[in-house]
Design a protein around this motif. Sequence first.
Motif, PDB file in Angstrom:
ATOM      1  N   GLY A 179     -44.212  60.937  -6.333  1.00  0.00           N
ATOM      2  CA  GLY A 179     -44.052  60.343  -7.660  1.00  0.00           C
ATOM      3  C   GLY A 179     -43.740  58.869  -7.453  1.00  0.00           C
ATOM      4  N   GLY A 180     -42.515  58.472  -7.783  1.00  0.00           N
ATOM      5  CA  GLY A 180     -42.111  57.088  -7.553  1.00  0.00           C
ATOM      6  C   GLY A 180     -41.646  56.837  -6.126  1.00  0.00           C
ATOM      7  N   GLY A 181     -41.337  57.911  -5.404  1.00  0.00           N
ATOM      8  CA  GLY A 181     -40.905  57.788  -4.008  1.00  0.00           C
ATOM      9  C   GLY A 181     -39.443  57.385  -3.827  1.00  0.00           C
ATOM     10  N   THR A 182     -38.678  57.286  -4.908  1.00  0.00           N
ATOM     11  CA  THR A 182     -37.299  56.775  -4.762  1.00  0.00           C
ATOM     12  C   THR A 182     -36.390  57.763  -4.046  1.00  0.00           C
ATOM     13  N   PRO A 187     -46.301  66.117  -2.943  1.00  0.00           N
ATOM     14  CA  PRO A 187     -46.622  65.145  -3.990  1.00  0.00           C
ATOM     15  C   PRO A 187     -45.698  63.925  -3.903  1.00  0.00           C
ATOM     16  N   THR A 215     -39.810  58.634 -11.417  1.00  0.00           N
ATOM     17  CA  THR A 215     -40.519  59.338 -12.486  1.00  0.00           C
ATOM     18  C   THR A 215     -39.690  60.494 -13.047  1.00  0.00           C
ATOM     19  N   LEU A 241     -27.264  57.656 -11.490  1.00  0.00           N
ATOM     20  CA  LEU A 241     -26.521  56.674 -10.701  1.00  0.00           C
ATOM     21  C   LEU A 241     -27.558  55.741 -10.065  1.00  0.00           C
ATOM     22  N   LEU A 276     -37.944  60.401  -2.053  1.00  0.00           N
ATOM     23  CA  LEU A 276     -38.657  60.703  -0.803  1.00  0.00           C
ATOM     24  C   LEU A 276     -38.362  59.666   0.277  1.00  0.00           C
TER      25      LEU A 276
END
Length: 280
Positions: free
Chosen positions: A28-31, A26, A117, A107, A33
Amino acid sequence: MDLITVREIRVASTRDEVVFAPGERPLGGGTWLFSEQQDGLTGLVDLTGLGWPSVTETDTALSIAATCTIAELSRLTPLVLRTGERGPSRGSQGGSPLFWQCANSLLASFKIWNVATVGGNLCVSLPAGSMTSLSAALDAEAVIWTTDGGERRVPVADFVTDVQSNVLAPGEVLRSIEIPRPSLTSRTGFRRIALSPLGRTGTLVIARLDATGEVVFTITGGTRRPVQLRFDELPNARALEQSVLAIGEWYSDAHGASDWRRAMSALLADELRIELEGIA
Ligand SMILES: Cc1cc2nc3c(=O)[nH]c(=O)nc-3n(C[C@H](O)[C@H](O)[C@H](O)COP(=O)(O)OP(=O)(O)OC[C@H]3O[C@@H](n4cnc5c(N)ncnc54)[C@H](O)[C@@H]3O)c2cc1C
């Protein structure tokens, strides 16, 4: 960073499209990943196309979609205070300050807040995951979509099982977290410490005093997974200290050694005990 092994990104718009082939995960925001190499990752299924409303209210709970961004969550205070108008403690410092306090505990700058997310934060399952801190401290439930088309629920306090490990089975998706209404009108106290002013959380302690008199201390960041200490009434200093020091799963990394995290957690919990003593 570029994830050069990813061949396909699908945007799911219905539940039937929330299925994962081997190597797919999945998005989400990918931050997280897109912040590091993801071995074996070949595809992503973007959950943000499902159009889940970020926040919904029911008679018994405040439901926060997994795709709600940290930025949206940080702005929830007025909504939660409106919710409190129906509860016993209008105008008091209810659970609502925690939304802002926990959003600020990442942070991460506002640029990350705008895409990261709530669900992604829980599912990365880092000790410093402050959305886990928030929802565990408020006794929220995690609503999980199972692969057979159904759903199951677990307390968020039990969702994260260890560093970067949680109860999700392959193919399962976190749909939402549900915060029971009484938690939103409880009195809460918040303490956090890091090794440097803008550093990653060393330990984060939240105390919650319910209308029933029950007191719950939730420790995250310092521990490998959320730990809750429950008391029928406000404990004395010695009982609380013994309970904190008896915890056996302190975390150690560049952001703090385990003995420091243990000592700081005991200190911060006692500060919160004294704070609650003044209003109990
Ligand atoms: C500068 C910076 C600072 C950061 N600071 C912190 C910090 O202090 N503490 C911290 O905990 N994290 C931190 N992070 C990591 C990350 O940004 C956050 O944890 C963020 O909340 C992840 O959310 P996301 O939506 O971007 O997740 P994503 O990157 O999209 O996904 C994260 C993981 O969760 C899975 N996932 C996402 N949504 C779901 C879902 N609904 N159901 C099942 N699985 C799902 C993904 O497959 C992936 O494995 C930081 C990141 C950056 C870049």
